[in-house]
Design a protein around this motif. Structure first.
Motif, PDB file in Angstrom:
ATOM      1  N   ALA A  54       6.044  40.415  22.761  1.00 58.02           N
ATOM      2  CA  ALA A  54       6.667  40.479  21.438  1.00 58.02           C
ATOM      3  C   ALA A  54       5.859  41.387  20.507  1.00 58.02           C
ATOM      4  O   ALA A  54       6.427  42.087  19.659  1.00 58.02           O
ATOM      5  CB  ALA A  54       6.789  39.078  20.851  1.00 58.02           C
ATOM      6  N   LYS A  55       4.531  41.376  20.669  1.00 55.25           N
ATOM      7  CA  LYS A  55       3.692  42.261  19.849  1.00 55.25           C
ATOM      8  C   LYS A  55       3.933  43.722  20.209  1.00 55.25           C
ATOM      9  O   LYS A  55       3.962  44.590  19.325  1.00 55.25           O
ATOM     10  CB  LYS A  55       2.223  41.890  20.039  1.00 55.25           C
ATOM     11  N   VAL A  56       4.111  43.995  21.498  1.00 58.71           N
ATOM     12  CA  VAL A  56       4.435  45.363  21.913  1.00 58.71           C
ATOM     13  C   VAL A  56       5.763  45.793  21.288  1.00 58.71           C
ATOM     14  O   VAL A  56       5.892  46.900  20.749  1.00 58.71           O
ATOM     15  CB  VAL A  56       4.502  45.472  23.443  1.00 58.71           C
ATOM     16  N   ALA A  57       6.773  44.909  21.358  1.00 56.15           N
ATOM     17  CA  ALA A  57       8.076  45.218  20.766  1.00 56.15           C
ATOM     18  C   ALA A  57       7.943  45.447  19.265  1.00 56.15           C
ATOM     19  O   ALA A  57       8.617  46.322  18.695  1.00 56.15           O
ATOM     20  CB  ALA A  57       9.063  44.091  21.049  1.00 56.15           C
ATOM     21  N   ALA A  58       7.079  44.669  18.602  1.00 54.51           N
ATOM     22  CA  ALA A  58       6.878  44.837  17.163  1.00 54.51           C
ATOM     23  C   ALA A  58       6.205  46.166  16.850  1.00 54.51           C
ATOM     24  O   ALA A  58       6.568  46.846  15.878  1.00 54.51           O
ATOM     25  CB  ALA A  58       6.046  43.678  16.612  1.00 54.51           C
ATOM     26  N   LEU A  59       5.220  46.570  17.665  1.00 53.17           N
ATOM     27  CA  LEU A  59       4.545  47.855  17.439  1.00 53.17           C
ATOM     28  C   LEU A  59       5.530  49.015  17.474  1.00 53.17           C
ATOM     29  O   LEU A  59       5.395  49.988  16.718  1.00 53.17           O
ATOM     30  CB  LEU A  59       3.455  48.071  18.493  1.00 53.17           C
ATOM     31  N   LEU A  60       6.520  48.915  18.360  1.00 50.75           N
ATOM     32  CA  LEU A  60       7.525  49.965  18.447  1.00 50.75           C
ATOM     33  C   LEU A  60       8.359  50.066  17.173  1.00 50.75           C
ATOM     34  O   LEU A  60       9.012  51.087  16.936  1.00 50.75           O
ATOM     35  CB  LEU A  60       8.438  49.714  19.649  1.00 50.75           C
ATOM     36  N   GLN A  61       8.341  49.022  16.350  1.00 54.60           N
ATOM     37  CA  GLN A  61       9.115  48.994  15.108  1.00 54.60           C
ATOM     38  C   GLN A  61       8.234  49.186  13.877  1.00 54.60           C
ATOM     39  O   GLN A  61       8.667  48.937  12.762  1.00 54.60           O
ATOM     40  CB  GLN A  61       9.865  47.659  15.001  1.00 54.60           C
ATOM     41  N   MET A  62       6.994  49.657  14.092  1.00 54.61           N
ATOM     42  CA  MET A  62       6.036  49.795  12.992  1.00 54.61           C
ATOM     43  C   MET A  62       5.594  51.244  12.834  1.00 54.61           C
ATOM     44  O   MET A  62       4.891  51.779  13.692  1.00 54.61           O
ATOM     45  CB  MET A  62       4.815  48.902  13.244  1.00 54.61           C
ATOM     46  N   PRO A  63       5.968  51.906  11.758  1.00 54.40           N
ATOM     47  CA  PRO A  63       5.536  53.288  11.528  1.00 54.40           C
ATOM     48  C   PRO A  63       4.018  53.462  11.551  1.00 54.40           C
ATOM     49  O   PRO A  63       3.527  54.515  11.962  1.00 54.40           O
ATOM     50  CB  PRO A  63       6.109  53.603  10.137  1.00 54.40           C
ATOM     51  N   ALA A  64       3.276  52.437  11.132  1.00 58.62           N
ATOM     52  CA  ALA A  64       1.814  52.545  11.103  1.00 58.62           C
ATOM     53  C   ALA A  64       1.213  52.735  12.485  1.00 58.62           C
ATOM     54  O   ALA A  64       0.085  53.221  12.618  1.00 58.62           O
ATOM     55  CB  ALA A  64       1.210  51.301  10.448  1.00 58.62           C
ATOM     56  N   ALA A  65       1.964  52.358  13.524  1.00 58.89           N
ATOM     57  CA  ALA A  65       1.455  52.477  14.898  1.00 58.89           C
ATOM     58  C   ALA A  65       1.888  53.768  15.569  1.00 58.89           C
ATOM     59  O   ALA A  65       1.461  54.053  16.696  1.00 58.89           O
ATOM     60  CB  ALA A  65       1.927  51.283  15.729  1.00 58.89           C
ATOM     61  N   ILE A  94      16.916  50.407  16.964  1.00 57.11           N
ATOM     62  CA  ILE A  94      15.720  51.061  17.495  1.00 57.11           C
ATOM     63  C   ILE A  94      15.324  52.230  16.603  1.00 57.11           C
ATOM     64  O   ILE A  94      16.155  53.085  16.274  1.00 57.11           O
ATOM     65  CB  ILE A  94      15.980  51.574  18.930  1.00 57.11           C
ATOM     66  N   ARG A  95      14.070  52.276  16.213  1.00 50.65           N
ATOM     67  CA  ARG A  95      13.567  53.409  15.436  1.00 50.65           C
ATOM     68  C   ARG A  95      13.580  54.681  16.274  1.00 50.65           C
ATOM     69  O   ARG A  95      13.396  54.644  17.492  1.00 50.65           O
ATOM     70  CB  ARG A  95      12.144  53.132  14.957  1.00 50.65           C
ATOM     71  N   GLU A  96      13.758  55.811  15.618  1.00 48.33           N
ATOM     72  CA  GLU A  96      13.833  57.087  16.332  1.00 48.33           C
ATOM     73  C   GLU A  96      12.565  57.353  17.130  1.00 48.33           C
ATOM     74  O   GLU A  96      12.627  57.832  18.264  1.00 48.33           O
ATOM     75  CB  GLU A  96      14.097  58.234  15.345  1.00 48.33           C
TER      76      GLU A  96
END
Length: 548
Positions: A239-250, A337-339
């Motif tokens: 779930a943390k990996v999935a969240a990172l994919l949705q975080m511009p800071a990462a 999904i973010r670009e």
């Protein structure tokens, strides 16, 4: 762990335990085993030159191991900050503190998923590294593991299977595990009480971003390639990996992602409205008003945990990233999904049993492979009634070689989540998504479907340490393939291994799933109907789940 070395020579430590199954449980195991090799721990060996200063680790059978490296520091409820540089050489030979837990559970699965517990402290931003070289020009793939336990519990060293030495050696990769803030420390949203707490509802994820930033800056000192970083995790880690994919800071801090049993619609998004409601209740419990909000930074953790417990049974597991639309955009199921995320190759999958297996549920006498066909049919009909025939037909279509009573133990929560996640990426035209299902039945109690966490030792090449799951010949063979496939993905973005069929991307035209079992095969939509049938029957299956 952060003490400076003063030029003294250390007595070499012995620390690697004899492998194999049947004599104990693990390298950090419950039972003492014969020590078989020397660990080199010397002030002038295993020295890594980071941007903050020099670190000294140990050498285990030619693998360089660095433990308890501070990657950030942080005040309670504030964003992480870089570690200050130091003079001389700093030790990195023992693990760092893990995050305090509202309640440290005695795991019901200690036998099937051996745990290792460690001292807790709020200052828990530490990571661990295993590498085959300290050559800054080696540019080996880097695999960063995010631990499970939801967003509330766990650590980067909690499972015996998390030890990265064998994975590093087998795949010639740099392995990193880490700790970060959890539960009320990592996800209590105080944003309504001052700008300094703006991101307090996402501090656990901010810690992970800080760790990835540290890795970007320093991993070359450990032989790693800062331009080839894979984040992988299971359950809460997935779930943390999935969240990172949705975080511009990462963005730009990792290049590939693996989500293992980590996405599902069964758990609602922790949105700002619910986060603020929980915060208000916790403040009320503690008797702290908005004008005295700074007191929250000094409340003893035991009181914070008590206040979080006042939210109700199981509420601690509700903590997680706050979907604020900025720092964390929100789940793909809610906002899409973010670009940037579309460009990241992703492996997403689950295991056949997860929490829904007969070991946990003890259906009847639990020895499902000894039941005759009449008994199997009776148990299915008792549970599913008029839907029994439809469910059996769908199960046999999906898994013709499996015991039909297994349909009562097949997971739908994470399997449907993984399929829906892969479907979303396929619909967006992503041709870089790979789906899998880990289906290997274990010998425990004469036959048990793989449980939640069961695939982790196979990927870390530690499966022969998990006593109830070891199958002579099969375990060694399958862990070689799975470990090598994950390493191949980390290296190139395409999972591949000898003795494994070609792993095709999951697309709208060709929704391929790699099945890891005694035989490895590619499956196309075969279990889609089964998931639909079983999902519609969740209420009938629910009584068994209450025993989990």
């Amino acid at each position: 762990m952060d003490a400076l070395l003063s030029g003294r020579k250390f007595i070499p430590l012995a620390g690697v335990l004899e492998g194999g199954c049947g004599t104990g449980i693990g390298r950090m195991g419950m039972f003492v085993r014969k020590l078989t090799q020397q660990i080199i721990c010397d002030y002038d060996q295993a020295i890594a030159h980071t941007k903050q200063g020099k670190l000294q680790g140990v050498i285990s059978d030619q693998t360089y191991v660095f433990r308890g490296i501070a990657y950030a520091r942080a005040k309670r409820f504030h964003m992480p900050e870089p570690v200050e540089p130091w003079e001389g050489v700093r030790e990195a030979i023992v693990y760092g503190h893990v995050c305090p837990e509202i309640m440290t559970p005695i795991p019901h699965d200690q036998y099937t998923v051996p745990h290792y517990f460690y001292p807790q402290d709020e200052h828990c931003q530490y990571l661990n590294i295993w590498s085959q070289s300290l050559d800054k020009d080696a540019k080996r793939p880097v695999m960063v593991w995010l631990h499970g336990g939801g967003f509330a519990t766990g650590s980067g060293i909690e499972h015996f299977a998390y030890d990265g030495e064998n994975l590093s050696r087998q795949g010639d990769v740099v392995v990193v595990t880490l700790n970060h803030r959890l539960n009320v420390l990592g996800f209590l949203d105080l944003s309504g009480y001052g700008k300094e707490y703006q991101n307090s509802g996402n501090l656990g994820m901010a810690d992970i971003v800080a760790a990835l930033s540290w890795i970007q800056d320093n991993i070359s000192a450990f032989g790693g390639d800062a331009d080839n970083i894979t984040v992988f995790g299971q359950s809460g880690g997935g779930a943390k990996v999935a969240a990172l994919l949705q975080m511009p800071a990462a963005d730009g801090l990792f290049h590939k992602a693996v989500i293992q049993s980590g996405v599902t619609r069964h758990f609602p998004e922790y949105d700002r409205a619910q986060a603020c409601k929980d915060t208000e209740q916790i403040l009320s419990y503690l008797g702290i008003t908005a004008g005295r909000i700074k007191e929250m930074e000094h409340v003893p953790y035991c009181r914070l945990a008590e206040a979080a417990g006042s939210l109700g049974e199981g509420a601690a597991m509700r903590f997680g990233p706050t979907a604020d639309g900025e720092y964390y955009k929100g789940s793909v199921f809610d906002v899409g999904i973010r670009e940037h995320a579309k460009q990241i190759p992703v492996i997403v999958g689950s295991v056949l049993g997860e929490f829904s297996n007969n070991f946990n549920y003890r259906l009847d006498d639990g020895r499902k492979n000894q039941w005759d066909m009449q008994k199997r049919r009776r148990l299915i009909e008792e549970r599913l009634g008029e839907d029994a025939d439809r469910a059996v037909m769908a199960f046999q279509k999906a898994y013709p070689g499996k015991n039909i009573v297994d349909l009562l133990f097949v997971d739908t929560m994470f399997r449907t989540g993984a399929l829906e996640y892969a479907d979303l990426r396929a619909e967006q035209g992503c041709d870089n998504t790979y789906n899998y299902s880990f289906n290997l039945e274990f010998p425990l109690y004469g036959g048990t479907l793989p449980w939640h966490n069961a695939e982790i030792p196979y990927i870390f090449h530690n499966a022969d340490y998990i006593e109830p799951a070891y199958i002579p010949g099969v375990t060694e063979w399958l862990q070689d393939i799975m470990c090598n496939a994950w390493v191949s993905f980390a290296a190139s973005g395409e999972p591949a291994a000898k003795e494994m069929p070609g792993w095709e991307p999951y697309t709208k035209e060709c929704p391929a799933t790699m099945i890891f079992d005694r035989e490895i095969e590619v499956m196309y939509k075969k279990d889609r109907e089964l998931m639909q049938v079983l999902s519609s029957l969740d209420r009938k299956l629910e009584p068994a789940q209450r025993d989990c």
